[in-house]
Motif scaffolding. Structure first.
Motif, PDB file in Angstrom:
ATOM      1  N   GLN A  28       0.571  -1.097   0.119  1.00 12.97           N
ATOM      2  CA  GLN A  28      -0.248  -0.276  -0.031  1.00 12.97           C
ATOM      3  C   GLN A  28       0.704   0.893  -0.177  1.00 12.97           C
ATOM      4  O   GLN A  28       0.693   2.153  -0.408  1.00 12.97           O
ATOM      5  CB  GLN A  28      -0.905  -0.394   1.733  1.00 12.97           C
ATOM      6  N   ILE A  29       2.426   0.996   0.601  1.00 14.16           N
ATOM      7  CA  ILE A  29       3.020   1.975   0.574  1.00 14.16           C
ATOM      8  C   ILE A  29       3.099   2.714  -0.954  1.00 14.16           C
ATOM      9  O   ILE A  29       3.177   3.845  -0.704  1.00 14.16           O
ATOM     10  CB  ILE A  29       4.163   2.238   1.358  1.00 14.16           C
ATOM     11  N   LEU A  30       4.000   1.110  -1.740  1.00 14.80           N
ATOM     12  CA  LEU A  30       4.218   1.844  -2.596  1.00 14.80           C
ATOM     13  C   LEU A  30       3.560   2.074  -3.745  1.00 14.80           C
ATOM     14  O   LEU A  30       3.285   2.800  -5.420  1.00 14.80           O
ATOM     15  CB  LEU A  30       5.226   0.262  -3.169  1.00 14.80           C
ATOM     16  N   ARG A  31       1.669   1.375  -3.543  1.00 13.42           N
ATOM     17  CA  ARG A  31       0.562   1.902  -4.629  1.00 13.42           C
ATOM     18  C   ARG A  31       0.538   3.225  -4.248  1.00 13.42           C
ATOM     19  O   ARG A  31       0.322   4.259  -5.046  1.00 13.42           O
ATOM     20  CB  ARG A  31      -0.480   1.083  -4.110  1.00 13.42           C
ATOM     21  N   ILE A  32       0.553   3.654  -2.749  1.00 14.78           N
ATOM     22  CA  ILE A  32      -0.044   5.156  -2.971  1.00 14.78           C
ATOM     23  C   ILE A  32       1.332   6.392  -3.357  1.00 14.78           C
ATOM     24  O   ILE A  32       0.719   7.368  -3.989  1.00 14.78           O
ATOM     25  CB  ILE A  32      -0.148   5.523  -1.636  1.00 14.78           C
ATOM     26  N   SER A  33       2.397   5.627  -3.251  1.00 16.91           N
ATOM     27  CA  SER A  33       3.272   6.779  -3.556  1.00 16.91           C
ATOM     28  C   SER A  33       3.739   7.047  -4.906  1.00 16.91           C
ATOM     29  O   SER A  33       3.908   7.671  -5.611  1.00 16.91           O
ATOM     30  CB  SER A  33       4.845   6.293  -3.090  1.00 16.91           C
ATOM     31  N   SER A  34       3.191   5.802  -5.970  1.00 17.30           N
ATOM     32  CA  SER A  34       3.504   5.957  -6.751  1.00 17.30           C
ATOM     33  C   SER A  34       2.013   6.668  -7.962  1.00 17.30           C
ATOM     34  O   SER A  34       2.708   7.441  -8.725  1.00 17.30           O
ATOM     35  CB  SER A  34       2.953   4.457  -8.243  1.00 17.30           C
ATOM     36  N   ALA A  35       1.464   6.975  -7.031  1.00 14.79           N
ATOM     37  CA  ALA A  35       0.388   7.730  -7.073  1.00 14.79           C
ATOM     38  C   ALA A  35       0.373   9.438  -7.437  1.00 14.79           C
ATOM     39  O   ALA A  35       0.019   9.961  -8.058  1.00 14.79           O
ATOM     40  CB  ALA A  35      -1.380   7.679  -6.562  1.00 14.79           C
ATOM     41  N   TYR A  36       1.133   9.597  -6.436  1.00 22.41           N
ATOM     42  CA  TYR A  36       1.621  11.111  -6.165  1.00 22.41           C
ATOM     43  C   TYR A  36       3.444  10.844  -7.863  1.00 22.41           C
ATOM     44  O   TYR A  36       3.373  12.116  -7.434  1.00 22.41           O
ATOM     45  CB  TYR A  36       2.233  11.295  -5.034  1.00 22.41           C
ATOM     46  N   SER A  37       4.152   9.996  -7.798  1.00 20.92           N
ATOM     47  CA  SER A  37       4.631   9.990  -9.079  1.00 20.92           C
ATOM     48  C   SER A  37       4.544  10.158 -10.416  1.00 20.92           C
ATOM     49  O   SER A  37       3.709  10.039 -10.114  1.00 20.92           O
ATOM     50  CB  SER A  37       5.841   8.864  -8.344  1.00 20.92           C
ATOM     51  N   PRO A  38       5.551  10.503 -10.950  1.00 20.34           N
ATOM     52  CA  PRO A  38       5.598  10.841 -12.450  1.00 20.34           C
ATOM     53  C   PRO A  38       5.494   9.078 -12.931  1.00 20.34           C
ATOM     54  O   PRO A  38       5.995   8.602 -11.937  1.00 20.34           O
ATOM     55  CB  PRO A  38       7.342  11.722 -13.288  1.00 20.34           C
TER      56      PRO A  38
ATOM     57  N   ALA B  15       8.425  14.451  -5.617  1.00 22.55           N
ATOM     58  CA  ALA B  15       7.208  14.544  -6.254  1.00 22.55           C
ATOM     59  C   ALA B  15       5.857  15.348  -5.972  1.00 22.55           C
ATOM     60  O   ALA B  15       5.579  16.557  -6.549  1.00 22.55           O
ATOM     61  CB  ALA B  15       6.985  13.133  -7.587  1.00 22.55           C
ATOM     62  N   ALA B  16       5.093  15.126  -4.727  1.00 21.76           N
ATOM     63  CA  ALA B  16       3.828  15.312  -4.674  1.00 21.76           C
ATOM     64  C   ALA B  16       4.469  16.714  -4.227  1.00 21.76           C
ATOM     65  O   ALA B  16       3.666  17.512  -3.796  1.00 21.76           O
ATOM     66  CB  ALA B  16       3.401  14.850  -3.210  1.00 21.76           C
ATOM     67  N   ALA B  17       5.461  17.452  -3.361  1.00 22.87           N
ATOM     68  CA  ALA B  17       5.551  19.054  -3.020  1.00 22.87           C
ATOM     69  C   ALA B  17       6.046  19.741  -4.347  1.00 22.87           C
ATOM     70  O   ALA B  17       5.328  21.031  -3.742  1.00 22.87           O
ATOM     71  CB  ALA B  17       6.944  18.497  -2.157  1.00 22.87           C
ATOM     72  N   GLU B  18       6.898  18.938  -5.416  1.00 16.81           N
ATOM     73  CA  GLU B  18       6.612  19.758  -6.781  1.00 16.81           C
ATOM     74  C   GLU B  18       5.063  20.647  -7.697  1.00 16.81           C
ATOM     75  O   GLU B  18       4.569  21.340  -7.745  1.00 16.81           O
ATOM     76  CB  GLU B  18       6.934  18.918  -7.806  1.00 16.81           C
ATOM     77  N   SER B  19       4.152  19.279  -6.752  1.00 13.76           N
ATOM     78  CA  SER B  19       2.352  19.525  -7.645  1.00 13.76           C
ATOM     79  C   SER B  19       1.501  19.824  -6.113  1.00 13.76           C
ATOM     80  O   SER B  19       0.742  20.344  -6.478  1.00 13.76           O
ATOM     81  CB  SER B  19       1.512  18.092  -8.249  1.00 13.76           C
ATOM     82  N   GLY B  20       2.741  20.682  -5.170  1.00 17.55           N
ATOM     83  CA  GLY B  20       1.767  21.096  -4.169  1.00 17.55           C
ATOM     84  C   GLY B  20       0.252  19.886  -3.563  1.00 17.55           C
ATOM     85  O   GLY B  20      -0.695  20.601  -2.875  1.00 17.55           O
ATOM     86  N   ARG B  21       0.827  18.353  -3.159  1.00 13.92           N
ATOM     87  CA  ARG B  21      -0.192  17.981  -2.498  1.00 13.92           C
ATOM     88  C   ARG B  21       0.652  17.231  -1.556  1.00 13.92           C
ATOM     89  O   ARG B  21       0.258  15.462  -1.398  1.00 13.92           O
ATOM     90  CB  ARG B  21      -0.831  17.032  -4.011  1.00 13.92           C
ATOM     91  N   GLN B  22       1.899  17.661  -1.281  1.00 15.16           N
ATOM     92  CA  GLN B  22       2.625  17.088   0.350  1.00 15.16           C
ATOM     93  C   GLN B  22       1.180  16.609   1.037  1.00 15.16           C
ATOM     94  O   GLN B  22       1.657  16.176   1.320  1.00 15.16           O
ATOM     95  CB  GLN B  22       3.821  17.826   0.525  1.00 15.16           C
TER      96      GLN B  22
END
Length: 270
Positions: free
Chosen positions: A150-160, A227-234
């Protein structure tokens, strides 16, 4: 530099590995009597399974792509006086310098699965294992509801999005794919078996603080936060992960974290 090396030299995975010691010891206990065997721990980190194997009398080589983890493993071995254990840098795709048929047992817990070129990884594991020896892998399972998947699934949703041709490391958690890779490496189907197993993270911190360890020290999560910080979603990412860690924590002590995670245990007879 190899992108996989960059990923795992980022942060300090030893801080995460500290929560994996008890289950690492249990994994090695489940391998049976390994005293006197020549063991390769591939993509070994700082020795979560390599040290317990050496303590039980095996002659162990730990190989990891991350130099900082190799150094940490060698320090741990020296501190315990384990002269039957050494760590060296290497790439699971190409174990250059290791001869054919060198090991009775090859182990990789949540390590070799992250190396690119999975077919090469399987062939190298088979190549360095002696006839009559075995390979044991622990691989996270895609879509599994427990922590790491789930960590990897969630992380991938916020990554390029990954580059063209990318093959997810989570495919090592699919039995049919595992069978395909090892049969392509020359192992008969009947010598390959898979079963679900459980690995438990134990940490002397509340779940939210344990998440901060992943945020600060675990390469894939560090990349997702960046990546999330760059898109304002951190903040959105952090809230989602914080809810995950707290929901999965089974400790009755609010100052501790105990989270079991399901993985696919792969057993190959060479």
């Amino acid at each position: 530099m190899n992108p996989n090396q960059v990923l795992w030299e980022k942060g300090d995975f030893t801080r995460i590995a500290a929560s994996m010691r008890r289950s690492g010891d249990e994994v090695v206990e489940g391998l049976g009597d390994i005293a006197g065997l020549d063991v390769l721990d591939l993509a070994c980190g700082d020795g979560t399974t390599a040290l317990p194997a050496a303590r039980r009398g095996a002659n162990v080589l730990g190989v990891d792509i991350a130099r900082n983890l190799v150094d940490a493993g060698n320090r741990r071995a020296a501190e315990e006086g384990l002269d039957n254990l050494r760590f060296e840098q290497g790439d699971a795709r190409n174990l250059d310098g290791i001869a054919d048929d060198s090991f009775d047992l090859v182990v990789s817990m949540f390590g070799a699965m992250f190396a690119p070129d999975a077919g090469d990884v399987a062939r190298e594991m088979v190549r360095v294992t002696r006839p009559g020896g075995r390979i044991v892998m622990g691989n996270w399972i895609p879509g599994d509801p427990t922590l790491v998947a789930q960590i990897l699934r969630i992380s991938s949703a916020y990554s390029p999005p990954p580059p063209a041709g990318f093959v997810s490391p989570m495919t090592w958690g699919v039995e049919d794919t595992v069978v395909e890779r090892f049969t392509a490496a020359g192992v008969p189907r009947e010598r390959i078996s898979c079963r679900p197993a459980t690995f438990t993270f134990d940490n002397d911190e509340p779940a939210s603080e344990f998440l901060n360890d992943f945020r600060t020290y675990y390469g894939p999560t560090m990349n997702a936060y960046a990546a999330a910080a760059e898109s304002g979603r951190q903040d959105e990412l952090h809230t989602e992960l914080d809810e995950l860690f707290n929901a999965q924590n089974q400790s009755s002590d609010p100052d501790r974290t105990t989270i079991p995670a399901t993985y696919l245990q792969v057993n190959v007879s060479v």
